[in-house]
Write a protein that holds these residues in place. Structure first.
Motif, PDB file in Angstrom:
ATOM      1  N   VAL A 190     -15.284  -7.245 -14.202  1.00 53.11           N
ATOM      2  CA  VAL A 190     -15.361  -7.353 -12.741  1.00 53.11           C
ATOM      3  C   VAL A 190     -14.002  -7.770 -12.171  1.00 53.11           C
ATOM      4  CG1 VAL A 190     -16.448  -8.625 -10.840  1.00 53.11           C
ATOM      5  CG2 VAL A 190     -17.840  -7.789 -12.739  1.00 53.11           C
ATOM      6  N   ALA A 191     -13.326  -8.709 -12.843  1.00 50.70           N
ATOM      7  CA  ALA A 191     -12.012  -9.147 -12.368  1.00 50.70           C
ATOM      8  C   ALA A 191     -11.023  -7.982 -12.371  1.00 50.70           C
ATOM      9  CB  ALA A 191     -11.496 -10.292 -13.240  1.00 50.70           C
ATOM     10  N   ALA A 192     -11.049  -7.184 -13.421  1.00 56.05           N
ATOM     11  CA  ALA A 192     -10.130  -6.043 -13.503  1.00 56.05           C
ATOM     12  C   ALA A 192     -10.410  -5.053 -12.373  1.00 56.05           C
ATOM     13  CB  ALA A 192     -10.263  -5.350 -14.859  1.00 56.05           C
ATOM     14  N   LYS A 193     -11.681  -4.818 -12.083  1.00 56.01           N
ATOM     15  CA  LYS A 193     -12.016  -3.878 -11.009  1.00 56.01           C
ATOM     16  C   LYS A 193     -11.538  -4.410  -9.661  1.00 56.01           C
ATOM     17  CE  LYS A 193     -14.032  -0.236  -9.262  1.00 56.01           C
ATOM     18  NZ  LYS A 193     -13.715   1.140  -9.676  1.00 56.01           N
ATOM     19  N   LEU A 194     -11.811  -5.689  -9.399  1.00 62.83           N
ATOM     20  CA  LEU A 194     -11.392  -6.277  -8.123  1.00 62.83           C
ATOM     21  C   LEU A 194      -9.873  -6.182  -7.976  1.00 62.83           C
ATOM     22  CD1 LEU A 194     -13.735  -9.397  -8.141  1.00 62.83           C
ATOM     23  CD2 LEU A 194     -13.806  -7.525  -6.475  1.00 62.83           C
ATOM     24  N   ALA A 253      -2.769  -8.156 -20.354  1.00 62.49           N
ATOM     25  CA  ALA A 253      -2.794  -6.776 -19.839  1.00 62.49           C
ATOM     26  C   ALA A 253      -3.130  -6.732 -18.345  1.00 62.49           C
ATOM     27  CB  ALA A 253      -3.813  -5.949 -20.631  1.00 62.49           C
ATOM     28  N   HIS A 254      -3.401  -7.883 -17.754  1.00 61.22           N
ATOM     29  CA  HIS A 254      -3.755  -7.945 -16.320  1.00 61.22           C
ATOM     30  C   HIS A 254      -2.923  -9.056 -15.683  1.00 61.22           C
ATOM     31  CE1 HIS A 254      -7.163  -5.892 -18.203  1.00 61.22           C
ATOM     32  NE2 HIS A 254      -7.257  -5.254 -17.061  1.00 61.22           N
ATOM     33  N   GLU A 255      -1.631  -8.797 -15.563  1.00 63.21           N
ATOM     34  CA  GLU A 255      -0.703  -9.851 -15.156  1.00 63.21           C
ATOM     35  C   GLU A 255      -0.919 -10.338 -13.734  1.00 63.21           C
ATOM     36  OE1 GLU A 255       3.051  -8.091 -16.043  1.00 63.21           O
ATOM     37  OE2 GLU A 255       3.136  -9.019 -18.032  1.00 63.21           O
ATOM     38  N   GLN A 256      -1.591  -9.517 -12.915  1.00 63.89           N
ATOM     39  CA  GLN A 256      -1.809  -9.930 -11.522  1.00 63.89           C
ATOM     40  C   GLN A 256      -2.957 -10.927 -11.402  1.00 63.89           C
ATOM     41  OE1 GLN A 256      -2.926  -7.219 -13.057  1.00 63.89           O
ATOM     42  NE2 GLN A 256      -3.873  -5.756 -11.642  1.00 63.89           N
ATOM     43  N   VAL A 257      -3.706 -11.142 -12.491  1.00 59.98           N
ATOM     44  CA  VAL A 257      -4.845 -12.074 -12.478  1.00 59.98           C
ATOM     45  C   VAL A 257      -4.401 -13.407 -13.071  1.00 59.98           C
ATOM     46  CG1 VAL A 257      -7.182 -12.470 -13.366  1.00 59.98           C
ATOM     47  CG2 VAL A 257      -6.475 -10.161 -12.690  1.00 59.98           C
ATOM     48  N   ARG A 258      -4.833 -14.507 -12.433  1.00 53.42           N
ATOM     49  CA  ARG A 258      -4.506 -15.846 -12.969  1.00 53.42           C
ATOM     50  C   ARG A 258      -5.747 -16.471 -13.574  1.00 53.42           C
ATOM     51  NH1 ARG A 258      -2.913 -16.838  -7.821  1.00 53.42           N
ATOM     52  NH2 ARG A 258      -4.093 -18.787  -7.710  1.00 53.42           N
TER      53      ARG A 258
END
Ligand code: NAP
Length: 232
Positions: free
Chosen positions: A15-19, A56-61
């Motif tokens: 869900v985080a990746a989709k958002l 692989a999802h650097e924009q997520v903290r």
């Protein structure tokens, strides 16, 4: 929109990746960020450790449950059903107050082995427990009746199929419906069942969902309610 996704398992990751892919700001919440990042073993389902996903999802903290919830405008609960109330308690009542709280968890009880049973069940639901425990949050139960890959990519299942929403706040359900449409759900596939007590019904779909998974041998399936007049 700023989203806190509480939960570091495969559902939280998906869900985080989709958002994030839709341009939202996303923070994932966990009990102890350092401990979560230090994990090197695959999780119980064989998925790589969380740190691999985060790299692989650097924009997520990654933050604590409380810091993630405090920062967010909307909160998504993707914690283990048995731990959901504890996790939300850690997130903090004040940090949830006034916010839409999207609850995807299922109250699966593995204490007696497999297949799991449900706790609570019949006369109560996890969705209602969450709403009672956090009365100022606007709890919307949704997406809990399908595999997480389908939640964010409904086209994996051919044809029409259904996503349910349950909640007491009409405006919150409208906002969640709009989010589901942005995930790829046709508006007429979103079926508003009514208040949060209707989460009893969707949580009680889990026993049949689990049997269907076993019978079909894959998780790319979903329920389709024919004859429904649905939509935002
Ligand atoms: P999960 O393994 O069920 O839960 C992982 C999360 O629960 C982690 O963030 C973990 O915190 C937290 N947690 C575990 N014990 C805790 C405790 N004692 N106190 C506070 N937090 C605790 O993850 P999942 O497989 O991604 O499933 C998430 C939820 O989605 C579940 O409720 C599941 O039933 C539901 N669901 C799953 C699917 C699916 O496709 N798998 C589909 C529909 C619904 P840490 O980060 O600190 O470890």
């Amino acid at each position: 929109m700023r989203y806190a996704v509480l939960g570091t398992g495969v559902v939280g990751q998906t869900v985080a990746a989709k958002l994030a892919s839709l341009g939202h700001e996303v923070v994932v919440g966990t009990r102890d960020p350092k401990a979560t990042l230090a994990r090197t073993e695959p999780d119980g389902y064989g998925n790589p450790p969380f740190a691999h996903w985060l790299a692989a999802h650097e924009q997520v903290r990654l933050e604590t449950f409380a810091d993630a919830a405090a920062w967010a405008e909307t909160v998504v609960n993707t914690t283990s059903g048995a731990a959901t109330l504890q996790a939300l308690e850690a997130a903090g009542t004040a940090n949830l107050a006034g916010k839409v709280l999207i609850d995807i968890a299922n109250p699966l009880d593995f204490s007696q082995g497999m297949p799991p049973s449900l706790n609570p069940v019949n006369t109560d639901s996890l969705g209602e427990q969450v709403q009672r425990a956090f009365p100022e949050a606007k709890v919307v139960k949704t997406l809990n009746t399908m595999n997480c890959q389908i939640m964010v990519d409904p086209a994996r299942v051919p044809g029409e199929h259904t996503v349910f929403v349950s909640g007491d706040d009409t405006v919150a359900k409208k906002a969640v419906t709009d989010l589901l449409v942005s995930f790829g759900w046709p508006a007429n596939s979103v079926l508003d069942l009514g208040d949060i007590s209707t989460a009893r019904g969707t949580e009680m779909l889990l026993p049949i969902w689990l049997r269907l998974w076993g019978a079909l041998g894959h998780a790319d399936f979903n329920f389709h309610i024919q004859g429904a007049r649905t939509g935002a």
